[in-house]
Design an enzyme around this catalytic site. Structure first.
Site, PDB file in Angstrom:
ATOM      1  N   GLU A  67       0.819  -1.191   0.000  1.00 51.20           N
ATOM      2  CA  GLU A  67       0.000   0.000   0.000  1.00 51.20           C
ATOM      3  C   GLU A  67       0.864   1.256   0.000  1.00 51.20           C
ATOM      4  O   GLU A  67       2.020   1.248   0.366  1.00 51.20           O
ATOM      5  CB  GLU A  67      -0.887   0.047   1.254  1.00 51.20           C
ATOM      6  CG  GLU A  67      -1.466  -1.288   1.644  1.00 51.20           C
ATOM      7  CD  GLU A  67      -2.396  -1.803   0.605  1.00 51.20           C
ATOM      8  OE1 GLU A  67      -1.920  -2.461  -0.305  1.00 51.20           O
ATOM      9  OE2 GLU A  67      -3.574  -1.552   0.662  1.00 51.20           O
ATOM     10  N   SER A 115       2.540  -5.523   8.861  1.00 51.12           N
ATOM     11  CA  SER A 115       1.783  -4.287   8.721  1.00 51.12           C
ATOM     12  C   SER A 115       1.580  -3.970   7.254  1.00 51.12           C
ATOM     13  O   SER A 115       2.336  -4.418   6.393  1.00 51.12           O
ATOM     14  CB  SER A 115       2.527  -3.122   9.384  1.00 51.12           C
ATOM     15  OG  SER A 115       3.609  -2.697   8.564  1.00 51.12           O
ATOM     16  N   ASP A 116       0.548  -3.182   6.980  1.00 49.34           N
ATOM     17  CA  ASP A 116       0.492  -2.550   5.682  1.00 49.34           C
ATOM     18  C   ASP A 116       1.639  -1.543   5.616  1.00 49.34           C
ATOM     19  O   ASP A 116       2.200  -1.152   6.644  1.00 49.34           O
ATOM     20  CB  ASP A 116      -0.863  -1.856   5.498  1.00 49.34           C
ATOM     21  CG  ASP A 116      -1.248  -1.751   4.041  1.00 49.34           C
ATOM     22  OD1 ASP A 116      -0.341  -1.780   3.189  1.00 49.34           O
ATOM     23  OD2 ASP A 116      -2.445  -1.642   3.748  1.00 49.34           O
ATOM     24  N   TRP A 117       1.991  -1.122   4.422  1.00 53.72           N
ATOM     25  CA  TRP A 117       3.187  -0.283   4.234  1.00 53.72           C
ATOM     26  C   TRP A 117       2.972   1.097   4.871  1.00 53.72           C
ATOM     27  O   TRP A 117       2.160   1.887   4.433  1.00 53.72           O
ATOM     28  CB  TRP A 117       3.503  -0.164   2.758  1.00 53.72           C
ATOM     29  CG  TRP A 117       4.520  -1.153   2.274  1.00 53.72           C
ATOM     30  CD1 TRP A 117       5.667  -0.848   1.608  1.00 53.72           C
ATOM     31  CD2 TRP A 117       4.519  -2.576   2.409  1.00 53.72           C
ATOM     32  NE1 TRP A 117       6.382  -2.008   1.325  1.00 53.72           N
ATOM     33  CE2 TRP A 117       5.699  -3.078   1.813  1.00 53.72           C
ATOM     34  CE3 TRP A 117       3.645  -3.485   3.002  1.00 53.72           C
ATOM     35  CZ2 TRP A 117       6.011  -4.427   1.772  1.00 53.72           C
ATOM     36  CZ3 TRP A 117       3.943  -4.835   2.961  1.00 53.72           C
ATOM     37  CH2 TRP A 117       5.119  -5.291   2.359  1.00 53.72           C
ATOM     38  N   GLY A 155       1.877   1.280   7.964  1.00 54.19           N
ATOM     39  CA  GLY A 155       0.675   1.109   8.766  1.00 54.19           C
ATOM     40  C   GLY A 155       0.906   0.715  10.207  1.00 54.19           C
ATOM     41  O   GLY A 155      -0.004   0.164  10.844  1.00 54.19           O
TER      42      GLY A 155
END
Length: 879
Positions: free
Chosen positions: A2, A270-272, A274
């Site tokens: 992301e 984690s999402d990038w 996030g």
């Protein structure tokens, strides 16, 4: 993967790759591989977690903490002295892109997620997963950041195209097969985004407020099914908050449910960008932070251990999970990471074409306009999407395909009569990239990039590169190892128009930027303030008109740096430098009446095929759609109205990843929903139009008549950074059933060039118990003249429930292929998961005593048969 929005930090962006990295497409020898180590590629051990524990016991505290944050944008940290290699991740859901966001290694582009779901074909999803595994390996990656299983809560969701469906059962079952195919070849799946991530508006900061029942029954359900049936080796936490707490540090979803009730034994990443805390995210179970960042972990995690806010148990649990993922994908393989490569296989091309054709959904075919006879039909191909490749949506799902197939070319390749073409209209959100008209300093197609250390264009050129695309957002591919954290760059290209006229050049800038045309300053965006709507930070798109002579080049030169813009953000986020880059677009002057051309072409043809829809600019990660209408400004609707008036035998082909308004629906006899079909989009469409393939797609999402009819209309996209999931359990067809609103096209709808008859169903027994499922058996017959596939949908209705329930819920589906006059029997298993609902007063899933009706259907509104069974004694369960 992301996009990262702004975060507070000191000085430069902490999420950029560390300076010792070379770039995102190669791996530094010393950081990731033991120099001179023998090349060994051991098989994965039977018990990866046991090996992970053994390696964990050899690590120092500092080494353990170093593993909890990525080493660069795409890779985990290695510890060569302890036999811990790095593993590499890659986007994304419809193809393994590799390490560069735009213009990187060419890769196979599969149909988008919603198109995969429209096949309703579990066998094909497994095959897609297997081929994606091979593609991931060709990018020298070990982890694919896919599949995306967020729900279609609202038709304007920017990433609906990337996700599967509005129904959790369909989503979960198809995702499971996709994951099984990937992991059968030792490539980790990363199911995402966990959880309640159904919009792009304020996606890093939006708080999704929802009750426990819809959380369990809708939004967690696809993850639950996939974890039970496929055990994805990684789960990606989402950006948003869930009932007040960010997903990466949400103990209820990560710890209580995922790890606790479900017993998940994989790795949570984690999402990038996030991660939102040090202690809370590690304690909740977010094992590894992506990408590299010094913001939350490293020294802060060590200090938290020293102060007793984190225990060694907390650290060990997270590190063990990271090491388990390494063992599952790479074991002790310390060989140097190979360069990314292409792997353009015939069998993959054939699969993409097959999957694409199966996903195309025939919504309407009044008068049997389709299929077309290639030998006798004079065809006019019309529309803004007919002569260009609309292969996928925008954002993390995008990639550089091996090739594209264009509808006009593919139709001409099949048709034996002359095919006439008319564009009809434009639908640009931004001007098309200038790349097709550009050459670099050497005369080859592309752009020359000259990089300087520091943001003042001082000293010698440190790095010279060539990029093929004038979309130069440089967020993941600046050569920071050679430049340092602050850089400046000059992009130079030579633009040639095909025709003489007053043409338009567009320019948007991420950081400070200036565009020079033949040495003269044309657009000065050094201190821009007005932000545009794009996935990445950037200005609005500015335009300048230029008089040009056909074939005579003009020089375009851009000066840019990675200083943060607008300047106000530097103080707000305590950061001076972040990303840089720009986008250069180009459009030649219109010299014809496109609408009149389309009308003339339609009148001269036996059948007019109008190819309309959206594209990666209108439908993308990073922002939601503003309207359900076709862009732009009604031009496509006017085109369709004019063409069908000129030729009543009109076929409308809509390319989009989500529903669009169709004010012309009653006038047009034939409508195909073609989604985004990847690199075989043109060929798959031609196969269906000419009857080489019988369409068998079924809608995985409801097409509403009006935006006002949709479930979340009153709660979209929220206010004051909160969005209330006020529709509760009633999204998709559940809402239309409950509200008695007729959709434009219902969930599960899809026609064929043949017809099917459903036989009377029978049940293996009439009583369902906790331990023994019921088997439904029924016959399906092809009563038409051509072979085809039918998807039989099984819904359950609870006749009486203590708590409110939807009128019906999808519990199973089977797709069957039949020759003309052929009959096959299908068997469907109905177990406790088919009848249960979540009761948070227990708290558990419960199958209540009572009668349940099985509805055998061709769509959510086309119920063909029914039969009943009962549960005589209520029972509960948790997973």
């Amino acid at each position: 993967m992301e996009y990262i929005e702004e975060q507070r930090s000191e000085g430069t962006d902490p999420s950029a790759s560390p300076f010792e990295s070379v770039d995102t497409n190669t791996t530094p020898d010393t950081e990731y591989s033991l120099p001179g180590s023998p090349i060994s590629k051991p098989s994965p051990p039977n018990d990866c977690r046991s090996v992970a524990r053994q390696k964990l016991a050899q690590l120092t505290l500092e080494e353990k903490v170093s593993l909890l944050t990525a080493a660069d944008f795409w890779r985990t940290k290695s510890i060569p002295s302890k036999g811990v290699p790095a593993i590499k991740t890659s986007d994304g859901p419809n193809g393994a892109r590799g390490g560069i966001f735009v213009g990187g290694t060419k890769a196979a582009q599969f149909p988008c997620g919603v198109s995969l779901a429209a096949t309703w074909n579990k066998r094909l999803l497994y095959a897609v997963g297997q081929h994606l595994a091979d593609e991931t390996k060709a990018r020298s990656a070990n982890v694919l950041l896919a599949p995306t299983v967020c729900m279609h809560r609202h038709p304007l969701g920017g990433r609906n195209f990337e996700s599967f469906s509005e129904d959790p059962l369909l989503t979960g079952k198809l995702a499971s097969k996709y994951i099984q195919g990937l992991q059968s070849k030792r490539v980790a799946a990363t199911i995402k985004h966990f959880v309640a991530n159904e919009q792009e508006t304020h996606r890093l900061t939006i708080d999704s407020l929802l009750m426990e029942r819809p959380l369990r029954e809708l939004y967690l359900r696809p993850f639950e099914i996939a974890i039970r049936e496929a055990n994805p080796w990684a789960v990606m936490s989402s950006y948003n908050l869930i009932n007040g707490t960010h997903a990466d540090m949400n103990s209820h979803t990560l710890k209580d449910i995922l790890r606790g009730e479900w017993g998940y034994d994989g790795t949570v990443m984690s999402d990038w960008g996030g991660v939102n805390s040090t202690v809370e995210s590690i304690k909740a179970g977010c094992d590894i932070e992506f990408p590299f960042s010094s913001k939350w972990r490293f020294e802060k995690a060590l200090k938290a251990v020293e102060e007793g806010r984190l225990t060694m148990g907390d650290i060990n649990a997270a590190v063990e999970n990271v090491l388990t993922l390494v063992e599952r994908t790479k074991s002790g393989d310390m060989s140097i990471e190979e360069a990314e490569r292409e792997d353009n296989r015939e069998e993959t091309r054939a699969l993409i074409r097959e999957v694409g054709a199966e996903g195309i959904t025939l919504l309407k075919n009044r008068g049997q306009v389709l299929p077309l006879d290639p030998n006798t039909t004079r065809v006019a191909v019309i529309g803004p999407n007919s002569n260009r490749a609309i292969a996928g949506g925008g954002g993390s799902a995008s990639l550089n395909p091996y090739y594209n197939t264009i509808p006009l070319d593919s139709i001409r390749a099949v048709a034996q009569r002359e095919v006439v073409y008319a564009q009809g209209c434009h639908i640009h959100k931004w001007l098309p990239v200038a790349s097709p008209f550009c050459t670099d300093k050497s005369g080859e197609p592309g752009v020359t990039l000259e990089w300087y250390s520091g943001d003042r264009f001082q000293g010698d050129v440190a790095v010279t590169q060539t990029r093929t695309n004038t979309d130069l957002f440089l967020w993941d591919s600046a050569p920071l190892a050679q430049l340092g954290p602050e850089w400046s760059a000059v992009a130079t290209t030579y633009l040639r128009s095909r025709a003489t006229g007053k043409h338009t050049i567009s320019f948007m800038s991420v950081g400070p930027g200036r565009l020079y045309i033949d040495g003269e300053l044309a657009l000065d965006l050094w201190d821009w303030t007005e932000e545009g709507e794009a996935m990445f930070d950037g200005s609005i798109d500015y335009m300048v008109e230029v008089e040009m002579q056909a074939g005579k080049p003009i020089e375009l030169r851009v000066e840019m740096t990675n200083e943060l813009r607008p300047i106000s953000k530097q103080k707000a986020f305590n950061m001076t430098h972040k990303y840089g880059g720009c986008r250069i677009g180009f459009k030649e002057e219109d010299q014809v009446d496109y609408l009149q051309q389309a009308v003339d072409a339609a009148r001269a043809a036996d059948v007019a095929i109008v190819i309309v829809g959206l594209d990666a600019e209108w439908e993308s990660e990073g922002y939601d759609r503003k309207t359900m209408d076709l862009p732009s400004d009604g031009s496509q609707d006017r085109l369709i109205e004019a063409v069908v008036e000129a030729n009543p035998r009109t076929v409308v082909v809509n390319q989009s990843g989500s529903p669009v308004s169709m004010p012309w629906v009653d006038k047009v006899p034939t409508i195909l929903q073609a989604w985004y079909q990847g690199q075989e989009a043109g060929n798959a469409l031609a196969d269906v139009l000419f009857g080489r393939q019988n369409p068998s797609g079924k809608l995985p999402t409801t097409f509403p008549r009006r935006l006002e009819d949709t479930p979340a209309y009153h709660n979209w996209p929220g206010e004051n950074l909160r969005v209330l999931y006020g529709e509760g359990l009633y999204i998709g067809y559940r809402h239309y059933d409950r509200s008695k609103i007729a959709p434009l096209f219902p969930f599960g709808h899809g026609l064929s060039y043949t017809t099917f008859e459903y036989g009377r169903p029978s049940l293996s027994r009439k009583v369902l118990t906790e331990s023994a499922p019921i088997h439904l058996v029924m016959a399906v017959t092809n009563t038409g003249a051509v072979a085809g596939s039918e998807t039989v949908q099984i819904y359950i209705r609870d006749d009486k429930s203590r708590l409110p329930r939807p009128e019906k819920e999808l519990v199973a589906f089977e797709k069957v292929f039949l020759e003309p006059d052929e009959t096959k029997h299908i068997t469907v298993s109905l177990d406790k998961y088919a009848v249960g609902y979540y009761d948070d007063s227990v708290p558990a899933w419960i199958a209540e005593e009572g009668t349940f009706k099985v509805l055998v259907a061709a769509s959510a509104t086309d119920i063909r048969r029914s039969i009943a069974f009962e549960v005589r004694e209520s029972f509960t369960w948790t997973f």
